[in-house]
Design an enzyme around this catalytic site. Structure first.
Site, PDB file in Angstrom:
ATOM      1  N   TRP A 257       8.221   5.876  -4.146  1.00 25.78           N
ATOM      2  CA  TRP A 257       9.282   5.819  -3.134  1.00 25.78           C
ATOM      3  C   TRP A 257       8.839   5.044  -1.902  1.00 25.78           C
ATOM      4  O   TRP A 257       7.651   4.914  -1.614  1.00 25.78           O
ATOM      5  CB  TRP A 257       9.689   7.237  -2.716  1.00 25.78           C
ATOM      6  CG  TRP A 257      10.097   8.099  -3.863  1.00 25.78           C
ATOM      7  CD1 TRP A 257       9.389   9.143  -4.386  1.00 25.78           C
ATOM      8  CD2 TRP A 257      11.302   7.998  -4.651  1.00 25.78           C
ATOM      9  NE1 TRP A 257      10.083   9.701  -5.442  1.00 25.78           N
ATOM     10  CE2 TRP A 257      11.255   9.012  -5.623  1.00 25.78           C
ATOM     11  CE3 TRP A 257      12.412   7.150  -4.608  1.00 25.78           C
ATOM     12  CZ2 TRP A 257      12.271   9.204  -6.554  1.00 25.78           C
ATOM     13  CZ3 TRP A 257      13.431   7.330  -5.538  1.00 25.78           C
ATOM     14  CH2 TRP A 257      13.346   8.354  -6.495  1.00 25.78           C
TER      15      TRP A 257
ATOM     16  N   ARG B   8      -5.391  -8.727 -14.531  1.00 27.97           N
ATOM     17  CA  ARG B   8      -4.541  -7.542 -14.412  1.00 27.97           C
ATOM     18  C   ARG B   8      -3.223  -7.694 -15.169  1.00 27.97           C
ATOM     19  O   ARG B   8      -2.777  -6.774 -15.856  1.00 27.97           O
ATOM     20  CB  ARG B   8      -4.262  -7.231 -12.937  1.00 27.97           C
ATOM     21  CG  ARG B   8      -5.467  -6.732 -12.165  1.00 27.97           C
ATOM     22  CD  ARG B   8      -6.054  -5.464 -12.753  1.00 27.97           C
ATOM     23  NE  ARG B   8      -7.249  -5.033 -12.019  1.00 27.97           N
ATOM     24  CZ  ARG B   8      -8.419  -4.793 -12.563  1.00 27.97           C
ATOM     25  NH1 ARG B   8      -8.579  -4.946 -13.881  1.00 27.97           N
ATOM     26  NH2 ARG B   8      -9.433  -4.392 -11.838  1.00 27.97           N
TER      27      ARG B   8
ATOM     28  N   HIS C  52      11.918  -4.415   6.468  1.00 29.34           N
ATOM     29  CA  HIS C  52      11.596  -5.218   5.297  1.00 29.34           C
ATOM     30  C   HIS C  52      12.842  -5.932   4.771  1.00 29.34           C
ATOM     31  O   HIS C  52      12.769  -7.093   4.344  1.00 29.34           O
ATOM     32  CB  HIS C  52      11.004  -4.335   4.198  1.00 29.34           C
ATOM     33  CG  HIS C  52      10.426  -5.098   3.062  1.00 29.34           C
ATOM     34  ND1 HIS C  52       9.144  -5.606   3.083  1.00 29.34           N
ATOM     35  CD2 HIS C  52      10.952  -5.467   1.854  1.00 29.34           C
ATOM     36  CE1 HIS C  52       8.908  -6.252   1.942  1.00 29.34           C
ATOM     37  NE2 HIS C  52       9.996  -6.178   1.189  1.00 29.34           N
TER      38      HIS C  52
ATOM     39  N   GLU D 295       4.565  -6.430  26.978  1.00 28.62           N
ATOM     40  CA  GLU D 295       4.007  -7.697  27.449  1.00 28.62           C
ATOM     41  C   GLU D 295       4.165  -8.829  26.438  1.00 28.62           C
ATOM     42  O   GLU D 295       3.929 -10.001  26.759  1.00 28.62           O
ATOM     43  CB  GLU D 295       2.519  -7.510  27.806  1.00 28.62           C
ATOM     44  CG  GLU D 295       1.617  -7.059  26.666  1.00 28.62           C
ATOM     45  CD  GLU D 295       1.467  -5.546  26.558  1.00 28.62           C
ATOM     46  OE1 GLU D 295       0.346  -5.090  26.278  1.00 28.62           O
ATOM     47  OE2 GLU D 295       2.476  -4.836  26.761  1.00 28.62           O
TER      48      GLU D 295
ATOM     49  N   HIS E   2       0.823  -1.216   0.000  1.00 23.30           N
ATOM     50  CA  HIS E   2       0.000   0.000   0.000  1.00 23.30           C
ATOM     51  C   HIS E   2       0.854   1.262   0.000  1.00 23.30           C
ATOM     52  O   HIS E   2       0.360   2.340  -0.333  1.00 23.30           O
ATOM     53  CB  HIS E   2      -0.938   0.001   1.206  1.00 23.30           C
ATOM     54  CG  HIS E   2      -2.121  -0.893   1.034  1.00 23.30           C
ATOM     55  ND1 HIS E   2      -3.187  -0.924   1.911  1.00 23.30           N
ATOM     56  CD2 HIS E   2      -2.430  -1.801   0.075  1.00 23.30           C
ATOM     57  CE1 HIS E   2      -4.081  -1.802   1.502  1.00 23.30           C
ATOM     58  NE2 HIS E   2      -3.638  -2.349   0.391  1.00 23.30           N
ATOM     59  N   ASP E   3       2.111   1.139   0.369  1.00 24.91           N
ATOM     60  CA  ASP E   3       3.042   2.273   0.296  1.00 24.91           C
ATOM     61  C   ASP E   3       3.606   2.423  -1.112  1.00 24.91           C
ATOM     62  O   ASP E   3       3.905   3.533  -1.548  1.00 24.91           O
ATOM     63  CB  ASP E   3       4.182   2.049   1.292  1.00 24.91           C
ATOM     64  CG  ASP E   3       5.226   3.164   1.289  1.00 24.91           C
ATOM     65  OD1 ASP E   3       4.907   4.288   0.862  1.00 24.91           O
ATOM     66  OD2 ASP E   3       6.356   2.912   1.722  1.00 24.91           O
TER      67      ASP E   3
END
Length: 599
Positions: free
Chosen positions: A202, A461, A302, A579, A148-149
């Site tokens: 980017w 696609r 990543h 935790e 999504h970036d």
């Protein structure tokens, strides 16, 4: 003369690497030899598989408020390259990894032949969940979070693709209609049609910070550079209301909500740290520097956490760490850099971050082939089990449809985020294989009520965007094409299923071939897809001045650079949810399965 000799030597070594890979296979070689072969293959790919896109004459949205573009990322990705300010910005065209003559869209007849819905039903439908046991479910959420970036194609309702259905097909509308990819809004460039992105190219955290002025402004807290986060851990509802749920935001679900919440919290923690270390920074400067640091941390995670988890071959694990840390490694490289500064400008010793920016002669953009090999929907399960962090007790079970965008807040109200992170850490994603596509993504109800079969859409696609089919794709990446269905799959039963649909092995779609081919040891995806990653994983870092020339104290601040150096996915998780420590104790990679916690 010396330069020509050096170029000839490099070219010769690259050809030797290609020959070695073709005859033996990089994955079968000792690690050091395998690394050398991968370096040679990357050189070949840079030489033969980078094709830039023509610049857009009239970019959408008009001029952007660039602000301090020299030391900050802009909202739309402009001014990353100072000599070409529009390079990689929102509205720019996707480039290609194959030559123009191989990237024309298929004819309208070929777009629906073999029938993509039949392929979805017969070859993709999940008959029984096939887990990827070396990974946890955060790995599946992570890649969608990152995608999504990186890219988003728009769609248009005009002249949809019409997919004929068989009489026994249960799809409620006959025939099936699939929206087309939005055409280039500024056509006219010679060659095959091109498509533009709705996100910047980017690695800039745009999925968090937004690319529209409305969302980006609404998300800003009134002071100290922070982002607005409500009690649920998400942007307040009035901020969410500025997002367009008919676009990428409509794909939001609980897995994405966890990562959005985690890295919004991380942004605010970075702001607090920077404000303490550099009290002279203004509100805008804190926001800008924190975004730089957060984006770099996402890229680091990543590179050194997620990718080594999903391609866990010893050679590729070493290669990804060398990309970020160089051959000197994390500890030695850091000590030497602190004492003597960076040794030389080459990325070899210290890694790509901080090395010179380079586009390798082709203006930077992501590519249609890169988009195509990131079709990884089988990672998503159809059913989810939520557990209590305190004692591993099962507290809820949900189908995927109950976790989608309109149900996210209800799920977060029922189960604390720490429990959800633990549940995702304990669960497995699906294997990237045939017969493992989520059934609920083949019958996905969108926000506007329309139904979508993502299996059918994924096949269409690549065809409509001119991405070559599987065998041709392998040829163009200098891999041996499959002569038979048995050679493609490595076994006979699956080969027979492919033959029944395609008849000719040359017709097999790229995605189907990627799911069908045997994977290298430790790999979650195919070796064919890996060829694109060899090229593009480094390119996304090398072309970005904020990871290269401007990856320095003067841009990030000293405290910001230290934050990137000292943190990873584990530290981010434990900073905000300490935790989780027992679940992560002894776990080598946070994207690998976590420990069950005893009461």
């Amino acid at each position: 003369m010396r330069s020509r000799v050096r170029s000839a030597t490099i070219a010769g070594a690259a050809r030797l690497a290609q020959l070695t890979d073709q005859r033996v296979g990089w994955a079968r070689l000792p690690k050091l030899v395998g690394l050398a072969v991968l370096v040679g293959l990357r050189h070949q790919l840079r030489t033969s598989n980078l094709y830039g896109a023509a610049p857009v004459a009239h970019p959408p949205g008009g001029p952007v408020d660039a602000g301090n573009y020299l030391g900050a990322r802009t909202r739309d990705g402009s001014y990353n390259d100072l000599a070409d300010p529009r390079m990689g910005a929102v509205g720019c065209r996707f480039g290609r990894n194959v030559a123009p003559e191989h990237s024309y869209p298929e004819s309208p007849h070929r777009v629906v032949d073999p029938n993509p819905r039949l392929i979805s039903r017969k070859l993709l439908t999940r008959e029984q969940f096939q887990p990827a046991r070396t990974l946890n479910l955060l790995a599946a959420a992570w890649i969608q979070f990152e995608v999504h970036d990186w890219f988003a194609h728009g769609t248009v309702a005009d002249k949809p693709w019409v997919v004929p259905l068989r009489d026994d097909d249960p799809w409620p509308q006959q025939p099936m209609r699939v929206k087309r990819t939005a055409p280039d809004p500024d056509p006219g460039a010679p060659g095959p049609p091109s498509f533009t992105t709705q996100e910047s190219h980017w690695w800039d955290g745009s999925q968090i910070y937004g690319t529209t002025p409305e969302f980006a402004s609404a998300l800003r807290a009134p002071e100290k550079g922070k982002l607005r986060i409500d009690a649920s851990g998400l942007p307040p509802p009035e901020v969410e209301a500025t997002a367009d749920l008919t676009g990428t935001a409509g794909n939001f679900w609980v897995g994405l909500a966890l990562l959005h919440s985690l890295f919004m919290r991380e942004h605010n923690a970075i702001c607090e740290h920077l404000a303490q270390a550099h009290p002279h920074l203004t509100d805008q400067q804190l926001y800008d520097k924190a975004r730089l640091v957060n984006s770099a941390l996402l890229a680091k995670i990543h590179t050194v956490d997620w990718t080594p988890a999903i391609i866990a071959h010893p050679t590729t694990v070493a290669a990804m760490r060398i990309n970020w840390f160089g051959v000197l490694g994390e500890r030695l490289g850091t000590r030497l850099r602190r004492r003597f500064g960076r040794i030389g400008r080459s990325p070899l010793l210290h890694g790509i971050p901080g090395s010179p920016t380079t586009h390798h002669g082709v203006p930077y953009s992501l590519t249609e082939e890169f988009v195509a090999v990131y079709r990884m929907h089988p990672l998503i399960p159809d059913e989810f089990t939520f557990r209590a962090l305190a004692d591993d007790r099962i507290t809820a079970r949900h189908e995927f449809g109950e976790l989608t965008v309109l149900n996210v807040r209800a799920r977060l109200a029922e189960t604390p985020i720490a429990d959800l992170l633990y549940s995702f850490g304990r669960a497995h994603p699906g294997s990237l294989s045939l017969h493992n596509f989520p059934r609920q993504l083949q019958h996905l109800q969108q926000v506007d009520g329309t139904l979508l079969d993502l299996g059918t859409v994924d096949v269409i696609r690549s065809r409509e965007r001119g991405v070559p089919r599987y065998n041709e794709f392998r040829r163009l990446f200098r891999l041996k094409p499959a002569a038979t269905f048995e050679e493609l799959t490595g076994e006979s039963a699956l080969a027979a299923e492919l033959r029944e649909i395609y008849h000719d092995v040359e017709l097999v779609d790229l995605m189907i071939g990627l799911y069908a081919e045997p994977k290298p040891p430790g790999f979650g995806f195919s070796d064919t897809a890996f060829r694109v990653f060899i090229l593009m994983a480094t390119r996304r870092l090398e072309s970005d001045r904020f990871f290269t020339t401007d990856f320095r104290d003067e841009t990030y601040t000293r405290a910001g650079m230290d934050w990137v150096r000292d943190n990873d996915m584990r530290s981010v998780l434990l900073r905000h949810f300490p935790e989780l420590a027992p679940a992560l104790a002894g776990v080598a990679n946070p994207f690998a399965p976590w420990n069950p916690v005893s009461p």
